[in-house]
Design a protein around this motif. Structure first.
Motif, PDB file in Angstrom:
ATOM      1  N   GLU A 285     -10.890  -6.730  -4.991  1.00  0.00           N
ATOM      2  CA  GLU A 285      -9.620  -6.286  -4.058  1.00  0.00           C
ATOM      3  C   GLU A 285     -10.221  -5.870  -2.590  1.00  0.00           C
ATOM      4  OE1 GLU A 285      -8.178  -3.019  -5.987  1.00  0.00           O
ATOM      5  OE2 GLU A 285      -9.788  -2.053  -6.415  1.00  0.00           O
ATOM      6  N   SER A 286      -9.317  -5.372  -2.127  1.00  0.00           N
ATOM      7  CA  SER A 286      -9.496  -4.809  -0.568  1.00  0.00           C
ATOM      8  C   SER A 286      -8.402  -3.693  -0.660  1.00  0.00           C
ATOM      9  CB  SER A 286      -9.412  -5.586   0.533  1.00  0.00           C
ATOM     10  OG  SER A 286      -9.699  -5.091   2.016  1.00  0.00           O
ATOM     11  N   ILE A 287      -8.846  -2.477  -0.336  1.00  0.00           N
ATOM     12  CA  ILE A 287      -7.954  -1.297  -0.143  1.00  0.00           C
ATOM     13  C   ILE A 287      -8.190  -0.090   1.004  1.00  0.00           C
ATOM     14  CG2 ILE A 287      -7.571  -1.163  -2.838  1.00  0.00           C
ATOM     15  CD1 ILE A 287      -9.320   1.161  -3.130  1.00  0.00           C
ATOM     16  N   GLU A 288      -7.283   0.304   1.548  1.00  0.00           N
ATOM     17  CA  GLU A 288      -7.300   1.333   2.238  1.00  0.00           C
ATOM     18  C   GLU A 288      -7.249   2.598   2.058  1.00  0.00           C
ATOM     19  OE1 GLU A 288      -5.671   0.118   6.333  1.00  0.00           O
ATOM     20  OE2 GLU A 288      -6.478  -1.923   6.334  1.00  0.00           O
ATOM     21  N   GLY A 289      -7.722   3.721   2.631  1.00  0.00           N
ATOM     22  CA  GLY A 289      -7.348   5.100   2.312  1.00  0.00           C
ATOM     23  C   GLY A 289      -8.009   5.902   3.342  1.00  0.00           C
ATOM     24  N   LEU A 304      -5.367   7.325  -1.436  1.00  0.00           N
ATOM     25  CA  LEU A 304      -4.611   6.291  -1.001  1.00  0.00           C
ATOM     26  C   LEU A 304      -3.186   6.718  -0.222  1.00  0.00           C
ATOM     27  CD1 LEU A 304      -4.930   3.812  -3.975  1.00  0.00           C
ATOM     28  CD2 LEU A 304      -6.517   4.028  -2.135  1.00  0.00           C
ATOM     29  N   ALA A 305      -2.667   5.739   0.317  1.00  0.00           N
ATOM     30  CA  ALA A 305      -1.312   6.140   1.101  1.00  0.00           C
ATOM     31  C   ALA A 305      -0.520   7.058   0.128  1.00  0.00           C
ATOM     32  CB  ALA A 305      -0.677   4.970   1.732  1.00  0.00           C
ATOM     33  N   ASP A 306      -0.327   6.489  -1.083  1.00  0.00           N
ATOM     34  CA  ASP A 306       0.776   7.175  -2.006  1.00  0.00           C
ATOM     35  C   ASP A 306       0.250   8.485  -2.392  1.00  0.00           C
ATOM     36  OD1 ASP A 306      -1.177   6.454  -3.929  1.00  0.00           O
ATOM     37  OD2 ASP A 306      -0.116   5.230  -4.836  1.00  0.00           O
TER      38      ASP A 306
END
Length: 322
Positions: A285-289, A304-306
């Motif tokens: 995966e690829s995630i941003e935060g 994370l954004a949430d």
């Protein structure tokens, strides 16, 4: 014997050393001295000879010869046994073979050039002859295998401190172990381990430092740089390797005695990843935060954004704009 001849020449610095004095000190014939002088010349040492005066060392080659690394090295076990290769497919591969054959703790495998150097995730590593430090350390840390992963981050701190001492540059560390200057990579570290349930058989730390590379091929040019490019001068590979081994031994002893906490503090002082937006990519995966912190085990704490928090154990970090 050849190293002893070299030691005598270095001891006299720019003065001539008579063949008679060398013979007397080493208990060998003039013919033997001449053979060793010729052997040193073949290795690139510039030795001037003059009738009735003797020999004078006029120049030392830019090679990572064991005798050059050991001369002035201030360690007790790191780098005290050196396996030198003019060319090797990969120092990590050779180190693995040597570890299985019983190489001592702290043994160093170093090559002038790698033809099959590897980085993280199986990527190739540009390792041209005489332009960098391509080496691997063989270690047998007396710790549980689960405690070993932070050793890679420890190595990044050791390299960063050595670069500051020798080149006068201050690289930043991108989690977990990439060293950057001017936003480009100057060093990569690859750690490999063989272990049983509660015992490490051996641990290999491969390090590639771009020291005096002037031109990088293709797309690498956009992502990599060298100490020479950033400092505007040629940097001594021998001095840098010595400094790295000395810093490495000091930090390694702290880690064995006190754990990872004091080393992690030093790592955070050099880190350029924290308190900023990042993208973390892995095979899955690829995630941003937001890179909030690094925990006591070396995992990246990513918010994370949430609002959820994830502890990332491995991945490729890309620094994102604020």
């Amino acid at each position: 014997m050849k190293e002893q001849v070299l030691h005598l020449l270095k001891k006299q610095q720019s003065e001539f050393v008579s063949g008679e004095l060398i013979c007397k000190n080493l208990g060998v014939s003039r013919t033997a001295v001449w053979k060793h002088i010729q052997a040193l010349r073949a290795e690139g040492y510039e030795i001037v000879s003059q009738p009735r005066a003797g020999y004078r060392l006029a120049g030392v080659p830019d090679r990572l010869y064991p005798q050059e690394i050991l001369s002035g090295l201030k360690t007790e076990f790191m780098g005290r046994r050196i396996f030198y290769f003019a060319q090797a497919p990969s120092t990590n591969v050779l180190a693995r073979e040597l570890a299985l054959a019983g190489a001592p703790d702290g043994a160093l495998v170093v090559a002038e050039e790698q033809t099959g150097g590897r980085g993280r995730l199986g990527r190739g590593w540009f390792s041209p002859a005489g332009k960098g430090i391509w080496c691997s350390l063989i270690l047998y840390p007396p710790v549980n295998p689960a405690a070993a992963p932070p050793l890679t981050m420890l190595t990044a701190v050791a390299v960063a401190r050595a670069v500051r001492l020798v080149a006068g540059l201050a690289p930043g560390i991108k989690w977990p172990n990439d060293l950057l200057l001017e936003g480009k990579k100057i060093c990569g570290i690859l750690t490999e381990m063989s272990a049983e349930m509660e015992r490490i058989n051996y641990l290999i730390i491969g390090t590639g430092i771009n020291v005096n590379i002037e031109n990088f091929p293709g797309e690498i040019a956009n992502a990599a740089t060298s100490l020479k490019a950033c400092a505007g001068r040629t940097v001594s590979r021998v001095e840098l390797l010595q400094a790295y081994l000395q810093e490495m031994e000091q930090l390694y002893r702290i880690w064995i005695k006190e754990g990872f906490a004091p080393v992690l503090k030093l790592w955070k002082d050099l880190c350029v990843t924290l308190q900023r937006p990042v993208r973390v990519s892995s095979l899955k995966e690829s995630i941003e935060g937001w890179a909030e912190d690094v925990d006591e085990e070396g995992n990246l704490v990513l918010r994370l954004a949430d609002g959820t928090v994830r502890h990332i154990t491995a991945g490729e970090v890309s620094l994102r704009p604020f």
